[in-house]
Design a protein around this motif. Structure first.
Motif, PDB file in Angstrom:
ATOM      1  N   PRO A 216      13.681  17.601  12.449  1.00 34.38           N
ATOM      2  CA  PRO A 216      14.629  16.937  11.548  1.00 34.38           C
ATOM      3  C   PRO A 216      13.926  15.911  10.658  1.00 34.38           C
ATOM      4  N   ALA A 217      14.529  15.636   9.535  1.00 38.20           N
ATOM      5  CA  ALA A 217      13.956  14.666   8.594  1.00 38.20           C
ATOM      6  C   ALA A 217      14.062  13.265   9.179  1.00 38.20           C
ATOM      7  N   ASN A 218      12.961  12.513   9.133  1.00 37.02           N
ATOM      8  CA  ASN A 218      12.934  11.137   9.639  1.00 37.02           C
ATOM      9  C   ASN A 218      13.307  10.168   8.529  1.00 37.02           C
ATOM     10  N   PRO A 219      13.860   9.065   8.875  1.00 40.61           N
ATOM     11  CA  PRO A 219      14.236   8.070   7.851  1.00 40.61           C
ATOM     12  C   PRO A 219      12.996   7.352   7.314  1.00 40.61           C
ATOM     13  N   THR A 220      12.296   7.982   6.407  1.00 39.30           N
ATOM     14  CA  THR A 220      11.052   7.416   5.886  1.00 39.30           C
ATOM     15  C   THR A 220      11.283   6.142   5.091  1.00 39.30           C
ATOM     16  N   GLU A 221      12.456   6.011   4.479  1.00 37.96           N
ATOM     17  CA  GLU A 221      12.746   4.797   3.710  1.00 37.96           C
ATOM     18  C   GLU A 221      12.775   3.577   4.634  1.00 37.96           C
ATOM     19  N   GLU A 222      13.360   3.744   5.839  1.00 42.49           N
ATOM     20  CA  GLU A 222      13.394   2.633   6.797  1.00 42.49           C
ATOM     21  C   GLU A 222      11.988   2.274   7.248  1.00 42.49           C
ATOM     22  N   TYR A 223      11.152   3.301   7.479  1.00 49.62           N
ATOM     23  CA  TYR A 223       9.771   3.040   7.875  1.00 49.62           C
ATOM     24  C   TYR A 223       9.029   2.300   6.774  1.00 49.62           C
ATOM     25  N   ALA A 224       9.242   2.709   5.557  1.00 53.49           N
ATOM     26  CA  ALA A 224       8.562   2.061   4.433  1.00 53.49           C
ATOM     27  C   ALA A 224       8.951   0.589   4.342  1.00 53.49           C
ATOM     28  N   GLN A 225      10.242   0.289   4.494  1.00 53.71           N
ATOM     29  CA  GLN A 225      10.698  -1.106   4.442  1.00 53.71           C
ATOM     30  C   GLN A 225      10.143  -1.903   5.617  1.00 53.71           C
ATOM     31  N   LEU A 226      10.144  -1.284   6.805  1.00 51.69           N
ATOM     32  CA  LEU A 226       9.632  -1.972   7.994  1.00 51.69           C
ATOM     33  C   LEU A 226       8.164  -2.319   7.829  1.00 51.69           C
TER      34      LEU A 226
ATOM     35  N   ALA B  94       6.398  -2.462   5.083  1.00 48.80           N
ATOM     36  CA  ALA B  94       6.210  -3.401   3.974  1.00 48.80           C
ATOM     37  C   ALA B  94       6.484  -4.826   4.437  1.00 48.80           C
ATOM     38  N   ALA B  95       7.541  -5.004   5.222  1.00 52.96           N
ATOM     39  CA  ALA B  95       7.861  -6.339   5.737  1.00 52.96           C
ATOM     40  C   ALA B  95       6.781  -6.832   6.696  1.00 52.96           C
ATOM     41  N   LEU B  96       6.302  -5.954   7.591  1.00 55.20           N
ATOM     42  CA  LEU B  96       5.252  -6.348   8.529  1.00 55.20           C
ATOM     43  C   LEU B  96       3.966  -6.727   7.815  1.00 55.20           C
ATOM     44  N   ILE B  97       3.588  -5.938   6.822  1.00 49.82           N
ATOM     45  CA  ILE B  97       2.357  -6.214   6.079  1.00 49.82           C
ATOM     46  C   ILE B  97       2.496  -7.518   5.291  1.00 49.82           C
ATOM     47  N   ALA B  98       3.656  -7.745   4.673  1.00 45.23           N
ATOM     48  CA  ALA B  98       3.873  -8.988   3.919  1.00 45.23           C
ATOM     49  C   ALA B  98       3.837 -10.195   4.846  1.00 45.23           C
ATOM     50  N   ARG B  99       4.468 -10.075   6.028  1.00 42.22           N
ATOM     51  CA  ARG B  99       4.478 -11.195   6.975  1.00 42.22           C
ATOM     52  C   ARG B  99       3.068 -11.496   7.470  1.00 42.22           C
ATOM     53  N   THR B 100       2.300 -10.462   7.765  1.00 43.23           N
ATOM     54  CA  THR B 100       0.926 -10.666   8.227  1.00 43.23           C
ATOM     55  C   THR B 100       0.076 -11.295   7.136  1.00 43.23           C
TER      56      THR B 100
END
Length: 130
Positions: A33-43, A45-51
């Motif tokens: 099944p298709a995975n929610p890639t948009e959620e992964y991208a946001q997650l 992106a937020a982790l990388i920005a916080r780091t």
């Protein structure tokens, strides 16, 4: 930060739809099944920005080039003086606390003694004379 970039790339590889190349058919988990890639991208992106922000804070907290050994020694001396003053205040508070504890224990002992005397006086009055 490197871990997060690596994980983000791994998730993109795992979740990304397969690309079609001219006339080459591949069977890469068509049932998956298709995975929610948009959620992964946001997650990610937020982790990388916080780091990145945490790294900036750490860099800003490093001593500057203007900080010499003499300035650092003066700062340490000032901190040691503050530490000694705080230790002296703590010793005084502990001493006063010990004195207060002794007074409370003495008062409790007096109360216990007076209760014992009261009970023994009441108890002796109840006993008949022989």
């Amino acid at each position: 930060l490197a871990d997060q970039f690596c994980n983000a790339i791994g998730v993109l590889q795992q979740c990304g739809p397969p690309a079609s190349f001219s006339n080459i058919q591949t069977a890469i988990n068509k049932d998956q099944p298709a995975n929610p890639t948009e959620e992964y991208a946001q997650l990610f992106a937020a982790l990388i920005a916080r780091t990145a922000k945490d790294i900036d804070v750490l860099i800003d907290s490093l001593p500057s080039e203007e900080s010499t050994a003499a300035l650092q020694a003066a700062s340490l001396y000032r901190l040691e003086e503050e530490n000694h003053e705080a230790a002296a205040r703590l010793e005084e508070v502990v001493y006063r606390g010990d004195m207060l504890l002794e007074k409370i224990q003495s008062a409790l002992a007096d109360i216990a003694q007076s209760q014992l005397k009261t009970r023994s006086g009441t108890h002796s009055q109840l006993l008949p004379d022989s």
